[in-house]
Scaffold this active site. Sequence first.
Site, mmCIF file in Angstrom:
data_model
loop_
_atom_site.group_PDB
_atom_site.id
_atom_site.type_symbol
_atom_site.label_atom_id
_atom_site.label_comp_id
_atom_site.label_asym_id
_atom_site.label_seq_id
_atom_site.Cartn_x
_atom_site.Cartn_y
_atom_site.Cartn_z
ATOM 1 N N ARG A 164 -15.704 -1.767 -1.291
ATOM 2 C CA ARG A 164 -15.061 -0.528 -1.512
ATOM 3 C C ARG A 164 -15.853 0.692 -1.625
ATOM 4 O O ARG A 164 -15.762 1.695 -2.647
ATOM 5 C CB ARG A 164 -14.429 -0.599 -3.121
ATOM 6 N N GLY A 165 -16.764 0.571 -0.630
ATOM 7 C CA GLY A 165 -17.702 2.154 -0.504
ATOM 8 C C GLY A 165 -19.073 1.961 -1.148
ATOM 9 O O GLY A 165 -19.982 2.617 -0.785
ATOM 10 N N PHE A 166 -18.971 0.945 -2.093
ATOM 11 C CA PHE A 166 -20.379 0.976 -2.735
ATOM 12 C C PHE A 166 -21.599 0.815 -1.969
ATOM 13 O O PHE A 166 -22.531 1.418 -2.282
ATOM 14 C CB PHE A 166 -20.301 -0.202 -3.833
ATOM 15 N N TYR A 192 0.699 -1.237 -0.055
ATOM 16 C CA TYR A 192 0.049 -0.064 0.022
ATOM 17 C C TYR A 192 0.700 1.279 -0.170
ATOM 18 O O TYR A 192 1.143 1.589 1.137
ATOM 19 C CB TYR A 192 -0.943 0.041 1.229
ATOM 20 N N SER A 238 -12.807 -4.836 2.129
ATOM 21 C CA SER A 238 -13.739 -4.220 1.668
ATOM 22 C C SER A 238 -15.188 -4.857 1.832
ATOM 23 O O SER A 238 -15.909 -5.135 1.016
ATOM 24 C CB SER A 238 -13.593 -4.520 -0.116
ATOM 25 N N PRO A 239 -15.335 -4.854 3.200
ATOM 26 C CA PRO A 239 -16.700 -5.413 3.362
ATOM 27 C C PRO A 239 -18.022 -4.505 2.956
ATOM 28 O O PRO A 239 -19.015 -5.080 3.076
ATOM 29 C CB PRO A 239 -16.800 -5.362 4.917
ATOM 30 N N LEU A 240 -17.695 -3.235 2.665
ATOM 31 C CA LEU A 240 -18.675 -2.414 1.857
ATOM 32 C C LEU A 240 -18.424 -2.586 0.587
ATOM 33 O O LEU A 240 -18.862 -1.426 -0.198
ATOM 34 C CB LEU A 240 -18.867 -1.236 2.561
#
Length: 385
Positions: free
Chosen positions: A263-265, A111, A259-261
């Site tokens: 990636r924000g979506f 990262y 990324s449990p969401l």
Amino acid sequence: MNEKISSNRRNFLKTSTTISAAACAPVAFGATAATQQILPTATNAALDLPVITQRRTLGTGASRMELSALGFGVMGMNYNRGPHPDRKAMIALLHQAAERGVTLFDTAQVYGPLINEELAGEALQPYRNKVSVTTKFGHRIVDGKYMNGELDSRPETIRRMAEESLKRLRVDAIDLFYQHRADPAVPIEEVAGAVKDLIQQGKVKRFGLCEVSAQTIRRAHAVQPVTAVQSEYHLMWREQEKEVFPVLEELGIGFVPYSPLNRGFLGGAINEYTRFDSGNDNRATLPRFTSEAIRANLAVVEVLNAFGRTRGATSGQVALAWMMAKAPWIVPIPGTTKLAHLDENLRAANLQLTSGEIRELEEAVSKIQIVGDRYPAAQQRQVES
């Protein structure tokens, strides 16, 4: 429960302006100075700010890890998520997460590369006896530059990267050291053996794997017990439930969804007109984030909104609550650069779903055809299935 969540959200709106100003105030470096910038626990309680108290355990035996039920993904604070606030603001936000009870913080060497580890190390140094910082190895990095698409999990590289991560994270031992992607050139037994040596030397505490198959998990675990497997997982991507989850449960291994969401979506703030063109946002390259895919997949967000509306919860809270209800050995790591989103995520732990509600939600989402692969072909080849 619904009344409690609704009340919490109203109280949050009353206090968010004050707390945002406190969290984003300039932070002086050093343990003493940093602590002076933090709202004490008593203040959090007085203002009815969310504090996560639920705990979960990843792994078993000597390799187990006791953590907050919700962690924090540091990556997006300065890598792959577009423009971000300045470093001091991100340090202040990480302090807020630690003060609110979060004890798991996730980063990786690639990262940046390296700059995300440096941020996590600087910000969390005052809390190093209270929180766990996990990181990952396995990508080829030369002179601070990522050799795009190249992997390197040779034992000598693992040893060197561990030494370098220790310095950036400002710790004496890495709490959990993941292999970021399986390296086809190096047998997993050699990788597990190299990490086992580091554990015996006291430089690493636990071993983890990312985006691997059930077979690879078994082979690695036979050499060095695996504490956790990390992989993408959310209501739009549930492939791990088929073969990986049964092995994790059998062997007593935890699961850390990144990324449990999505990636924000799933938070509901992205639509077909959203552009990811800052030069620091990998969503611009992901098939699932084309305008056409977003337009089609918004049906999932609509389901979450409808489900949450009668329960006083946002779409993002529903997505996180669903995930935490799936198994007690799952610890999601949503990331954010905003205090309001941190508060929202922490409150998701207050939303307890019944087995019937879980089925209702899953059945509604299963009727939607998800459009777009999660990775381009080159990146998908690095993910084991």
